[in-house]
Scaffold this motif. Structure first.
Motif, mmCIF file in Angstrom:
data_model
loop_
_atom_site.group_PDB
_atom_site.id
_atom_site.type_symbol
_atom_site.label_atom_id
_atom_site.label_comp_id
_atom_site.label_asym_id
_atom_site.label_seq_id
_atom_site.Cartn_x
_atom_site.Cartn_y
_atom_site.Cartn_z
ATOM 1 N N ALA A 37 0.792 -1.022 -0.070
ATOM 2 C CA ALA A 37 -0.001 0.109 -0.083
ATOM 3 C C ALA A 37 0.820 1.261 -0.036
ATOM 4 C CB ALA A 37 -0.892 -0.163 1.070
ATOM 5 N N THR A 38 0.446 2.169 -0.686
ATOM 6 C CA THR A 38 1.401 3.564 -0.685
ATOM 7 C C THR A 38 0.419 4.502 -0.454
ATOM 8 O OG1 THR A 38 2.792 2.460 -2.712
ATOM 9 C CG2 THR A 38 2.793 4.966 -2.264
ATOM 10 N N LEU A 39 0.727 5.383 0.900
ATOM 11 C CA LEU A 39 -0.029 6.156 1.153
ATOM 12 C C LEU A 39 0.721 7.659 0.837
ATOM 13 C CD1 LEU A 39 -0.185 3.958 3.028
ATOM 14 C CD2 LEU A 39 -1.042 5.538 4.713
ATOM 15 N N SER A 40 -0.073 8.563 0.318
ATOM 16 C CA SER A 40 0.436 9.797 -0.142
ATOM 17 C C SER A 40 -0.206 11.158 0.777
ATOM 18 C CB SER A 40 0.354 10.169 -1.486
ATOM 19 O OG SER A 40 0.778 8.989 -2.279
ATOM 20 N N TRP A 41 0.524 12.120 0.881
ATOM 21 C CA TRP A 41 -0.116 13.355 1.733
ATOM 22 C C TRP A 41 0.498 14.691 1.418
ATOM 23 C CZ3 TRP A 41 2.863 9.718 3.644
ATOM 24 C CH2 TRP A 41 4.178 9.819 4.199
ATOM 25 N N SER A 42 -0.066 15.530 1.831
ATOM 26 C CA SER A 42 0.565 17.005 1.483
ATOM 27 C C SER A 42 0.247 17.816 2.761
ATOM 28 C CB SER A 42 0.102 17.648 0.316
ATOM 29 O OG SER A 42 -1.208 17.860 0.268
ATOM 30 N N ASP A 43 1.212 18.509 3.034
ATOM 31 C CA ASP A 43 0.964 19.759 4.139
ATOM 32 C C ASP A 43 1.562 21.017 3.676
ATOM 33 O OD1 ASP A 43 0.084 18.132 6.371
ATOM 34 O OD2 ASP A 43 2.068 17.430 6.689
ATOM 35 N N GLY A 44 0.539 21.507 2.822
ATOM 36 C CA GLY A 44 1.026 22.987 2.415
ATOM 37 C C GLY A 44 1.644 22.728 1.290
ATOM 38 N N GLU A 45 2.860 22.994 1.119
ATOM 39 C CA GLU A 45 3.835 22.838 -0.302
ATOM 40 C C GLU A 45 4.766 21.459 0.147
ATOM 41 O OE1 GLU A 45 6.004 26.136 -1.877
ATOM 42 O OE2 GLU A 45 4.436 27.594 -1.255
ATOM 43 N N THR A 46 4.439 20.926 1.100
ATOM 44 C CA THR A 46 5.281 19.662 1.476
ATOM 45 C C THR A 46 4.463 18.435 1.184
ATOM 46 O OG1 THR A 46 6.476 20.762 3.144
ATOM 47 C CG2 THR A 46 6.609 18.541 3.266
ATOM 48 N N ARG A 47 4.908 17.553 0.530
ATOM 49 C CA ARG A 47 4.346 16.436 -0.109
ATOM 50 C C ARG A 47 5.169 15.216 0.448
ATOM 51 N NH1 ARG A 47 0.730 18.601 -2.966
ATOM 52 N NH2 ARG A 47 0.790 19.863 -4.742
ATOM 53 N N GLY A 48 4.293 14.208 0.899
ATOM 54 C CA GLY A 48 5.098 12.845 1.381
ATOM 55 C C GLY A 48 4.315 11.527 0.783
ATOM 56 N N SER A 49 5.134 10.696 0.832
ATOM 57 C CA SER A 49 4.694 9.355 0.399
ATOM 58 C C SER A 49 5.497 8.126 1.152
ATOM 59 C CB SER A 49 4.538 8.995 -1.147
ATOM 60 O OG SER A 49 5.752 8.933 -1.650
ATOM 61 N N ALA A 50 4.791 6.986 1.288
ATOM 62 C CA ALA A 50 5.279 5.993 1.969
ATOM 63 C C ALA A 50 4.574 4.648 1.400
ATOM 64 C CB ALA A 50 5.029 6.082 3.659
ATOM 65 N N ALA A 51 5.341 3.612 1.338
ATOM 66 C CA ALA A 51 4.856 2.359 0.978
ATOM 67 C C ALA A 51 5.420 1.400 2.024
ATOM 68 C CB ALA A 51 5.592 1.839 -0.285
ATOM 69 N N MET A 52 4.144 0.446 2.361
ATOM 70 C CA MET A 52 4.365 -0.627 3.382
ATOM 71 C C MET A 52 3.530 -1.817 2.929
ATOM 72 S SD MET A 52 1.312 0.716 6.183
ATOM 73 C CE MET A 52 1.878 2.421 6.360
ATOM 74 N N PRO A 53 4.224 -2.847 3.508
ATOM 75 C CA PRO A 53 3.391 -4.180 3.160
ATOM 76 C C PRO A 53 2.131 -4.118 3.218
ATOM 77 C CG PRO A 53 5.654 -4.437 4.396
ATOM 78 C CD PRO A 53 5.300 -3.076 4.465
ATOM 79 N N ILE A 54 1.167 -4.863 2.255
ATOM 80 C CA ILE A 54 -0.315 -4.729 2.387
ATOM 81 C C ILE A 54 -0.714 -5.150 3.864
ATOM 82 C CG2 ILE A 54 -0.551 -7.217 1.438
ATOM 83 C CD1 ILE A 54 -2.680 -3.939 0.731
ATOM 84 N N GLY A 55 -0.031 -6.314 4.354
ATOM 85 C CA GLY A 55 -0.329 -6.847 5.604
ATOM 86 C C GLY A 55 -0.477 -5.805 6.642
ATOM 87 N N ASP A 56 0.689 -5.152 6.590
ATOM 88 C CA ASP A 56 0.791 -4.024 7.781
ATOM 89 C C ASP A 56 -0.323 -3.015 7.618
ATOM 90 O OD1 ASP A 56 3.185 -5.318 8.496
ATOM 91 O OD2 ASP A 56 4.660 -3.455 7.840
ATOM 92 N N PHE A 57 -0.554 -2.547 6.263
ATOM 93 C CA PHE A 57 -1.539 -1.611 6.064
ATOM 94 C C PHE A 57 -2.945 -2.040 6.758
ATOM 95 C CE2 PHE A 57 -5.309 -0.357 3.063
ATOM 96 C CZ PHE A 57 -5.080 0.925 3.378
ATOM 97 N N ARG A 58 -3.226 -3.390 6.192
ATOM 98 C CA ARG A 58 -4.526 -4.105 6.792
ATOM 99 C C ARG A 58 -4.493 -4.076 8.459
ATOM 100 N NH1 ARG A 58 -4.393 -8.442 2.144
ATOM 101 N NH2 ARG A 58 -5.583 -7.455 0.460
#
Length: 72
Positions: A37-58
């Protein structure tokens, strides 16, 4: 297909073999595959993303740390 979600608790990911990094609470966009699972977010002009195993996400979803906007 991307899905909207909200980080409600402590959700962490790891970059390579590094230390665990917390994702800030708030809205995220989630993209899932059979293996991760890849999670993406933004805080104003800062953007971030993170990938994690699907088991951790669940596990985070099951524990209520990540709340999905629509069922997956």
């Amino acid at each position: 297909m991307a899905q909207q979600a909200h980080i409600k608790g402590t959700v962490e990911y790891r970059e390579g073999d590094g230390t665990r990094i917390a994702i800030r609470r708030g809205p995220v966009e989630v993209q899932t595959t059979a293996i991760d699972a890849t999670l993406s977010w933004s805080d104003g002009e800062t953007r971030g993303s993170a990938a994690m195993p699907i088991g951790d996400f669940r596990t985070y979803v099951a524990k209520g740390m990540i709340e999905l906007a629509t069922p997956q």
